[in-house]
Design an enzyme around this catalytic site. Structure first.
Site, PDB file in Angstrom:
ATOM      1  N   ASP A   1       0.844  -1.104  -0.028  1.00  0.00           N
ATOM      2  CA  ASP A   1       0.127   0.179   0.063  1.00  0.00           C
ATOM      3  C   ASP A   1       0.958   1.075  -0.027  1.00  0.00           C
ATOM      4  O   ASP A   1       1.897   1.218   0.543  1.00  0.00           O
ATOM      5  CB  ASP A   1      -0.895  -0.095   1.260  1.00  0.00           C
ATOM      6  CG  ASP A   1      -2.046  -1.071   1.063  1.00  0.00           C
ATOM      7  OD1 ASP A   1      -2.262  -1.373   0.075  1.00  0.00           O
ATOM      8  OD2 ASP A   1      -2.695  -1.080   2.203  1.00  0.00           O
TER       9      ASP A   1
ATOM     10  N   TYR B   1       5.089  -9.165   8.105  1.00  0.00           N
ATOM     11  CA  TYR B   1       4.994  -7.604   8.331  1.00  0.00           C
ATOM     12  C   TYR B   1       5.225  -7.081   9.980  1.00  0.00           C
ATOM     13  O   TYR B   1       4.736  -8.009  10.785  1.00  0.00           O
ATOM     14  CB  TYR B   1       3.453  -7.253   8.024  1.00  0.00           C
ATOM     15  CG  TYR B   1       3.317  -7.644   6.480  1.00  0.00           C
ATOM     16  CD1 TYR B   1       3.407  -6.565   5.557  1.00  0.00           C
ATOM     17  CD2 TYR B   1       2.906  -8.877   6.173  1.00  0.00           C
ATOM     18  CE1 TYR B   1       3.186  -6.772   4.292  1.00  0.00           C
ATOM     19  CE2 TYR B   1       2.387  -8.907   4.862  1.00  0.00           C
ATOM     20  CZ  TYR B   1       2.614  -7.982   3.739  1.00  0.00           C
ATOM     21  OH  TYR B   1       2.311  -8.226   2.389  1.00  0.00           O
TER      22      TYR B   1
ATOM     23  N   ASP C   1      -7.718   1.577   7.519  1.00  0.00           N
ATOM     24  CA  ASP C   1      -6.433   2.313   8.064  1.00  0.00           C
ATOM     25  C   ASP C   1      -6.493   3.559   8.527  1.00  0.00           C
ATOM     26  O   ASP C   1      -7.737   4.204   8.122  1.00  0.00           O
ATOM     27  CB  ASP C   1      -5.249   1.966   7.329  1.00  0.00           C
ATOM     28  CG  ASP C   1      -5.535   2.892   5.793  1.00  0.00           C
ATOM     29  OD1 ASP C   1      -6.165   3.831   5.553  1.00  0.00           O
ATOM     30  OD2 ASP C   1      -5.152   2.176   4.811  1.00  0.00           O
TER      31      ASP C   1
ATOM     32  N   ARG D   1      -4.468  -4.630   6.657  1.00  0.00           N
ATOM     33  CA  ARG D   1      -5.491  -3.807   7.241  1.00  0.00           C
ATOM     34  C   ARG D   1      -6.920  -4.357   7.682  1.00  0.00           C
ATOM     35  O   ARG D   1      -7.574  -4.239   8.507  1.00  0.00           O
ATOM     36  CB  ARG D   1      -6.122  -2.688   5.832  1.00  0.00           C
ATOM     37  CG  ARG D   1      -5.030  -1.829   5.564  1.00  0.00           C
ATOM     38  CD  ARG D   1      -5.379  -0.957   4.213  1.00  0.00           C
ATOM     39  NE  ARG D   1      -5.329  -1.767   2.951  1.00  0.00           N
ATOM     40  CZ  ARG D   1      -6.299  -1.798   2.168  1.00  0.00           C
ATOM     41  NH1 ARG D   1      -7.510  -1.248   2.383  1.00  0.00           N
ATOM     42  NH2 ARG D   1      -6.150  -2.320   0.949  1.00  0.00           N
TER      43      ARG D   1
END
Length: 232
Positions: free
Chosen positions: A38, A66, A80, A172
């Protein structure tokens, strides 16, 4: 110029922005990547150059890791903190309360893709429909969360999550779903990718460093194709 370039993607750049920039830096027309980040996310972007772009199919199923941040008490349309706020209660939860729901998100689970994503339905990308205020029915997709660990809480009150997951996982959405399970809502406030398959963030380079030494950081395609040969 055929090979692999590991980029530490900066915030506010799309993955395709990075590829377009590198086409000019490397004077190479054929440049792609093995998995989108993103725009507001940072971290490891595996870029393939020249004939190496054909190797993308051998890396697209690699697991990824992540480091994310979870903000509780806020729900947004993009899941988000950069989206439009839908509700904001300011509620939070204790470590024990969060730990109690995390086990429901480990292993093989189904995840509903977010409207703000590049998935196509009937030929249209979901984010294009969402930006026009639309919504469409989506089918949950199977994903695997191999590891999900709650870490620290920062000065903003956001919790850290370390995640190892399969292709197709939306972090997300994971954050938003955890917030729903806790009854207070939640969204992602930061995201950094630290591993794609065997490649780690420690091997990645900033765009500034790459501009100063355009060909010096290109790795051989054997890092991907060799793995395919070993697996038969």
């Amino acid at each position: 110029m055929d090979g692999i370039l590991l980029v530490d993607k900066p915030s506010e750049w799309t993955s395709m922005d990075v590829c377009a920039h590198l086409r000019g830096v490397l004077h190479e027309k054929h440049i792609g990547h093995t998995g989108t980040l993103d725009p507001n996310a940072t971290g490891l972007l595996v870029v393939l150059t020249g004939k190496g772009t054909k190797a993308a199919k051998y890396a697209e199923n690699d697991t990824k890791e992540y480091c994310a941040r979870l903000r509780l008490g806020r729900k947004t349309d993009t899941q988000d903190i950069w989206g439009t706020v839908l509700t904001e209660s300011g509620e939070s939860r204790t470590r024990d309360e969060i730990e109690a729901v995390l086990d429901g998100f480990r292993g093989d689970i189904l995840q509903l893709p977010p409207m703000y994503s590049a998935i196509k339905i009937r030929g249209k990308k979901l984010y294009e429909i969402a930006r026009r205020g639309g919504d469409v029915e989506r089918e949950p997709r199977p994903i695997t969360i191999h590891r999900l660990t709650l870490t620290d809480r920062d000065e903003n009150g956001d919790w850290g999550l370390d995640i190892e997951c399969s292709k197709g996982t939306y972090i997300r959405t994971l954050c938003a779903d955890i917030g729903e399970a806790l009854g207070c809502g939640g969204c992602m406030s930061a995201l950094r990718r630290v591993r794609c398959g065997e490649f780690t963030i420690d091997e990645a380079h900033t765009l500034e460093a790459i501009r100063q030494n355009p060909e010096g950081y290109i790795l051989p395609l054997d890092r991907i194709l060799g793995k395919v040969s070993q697996n038969g």
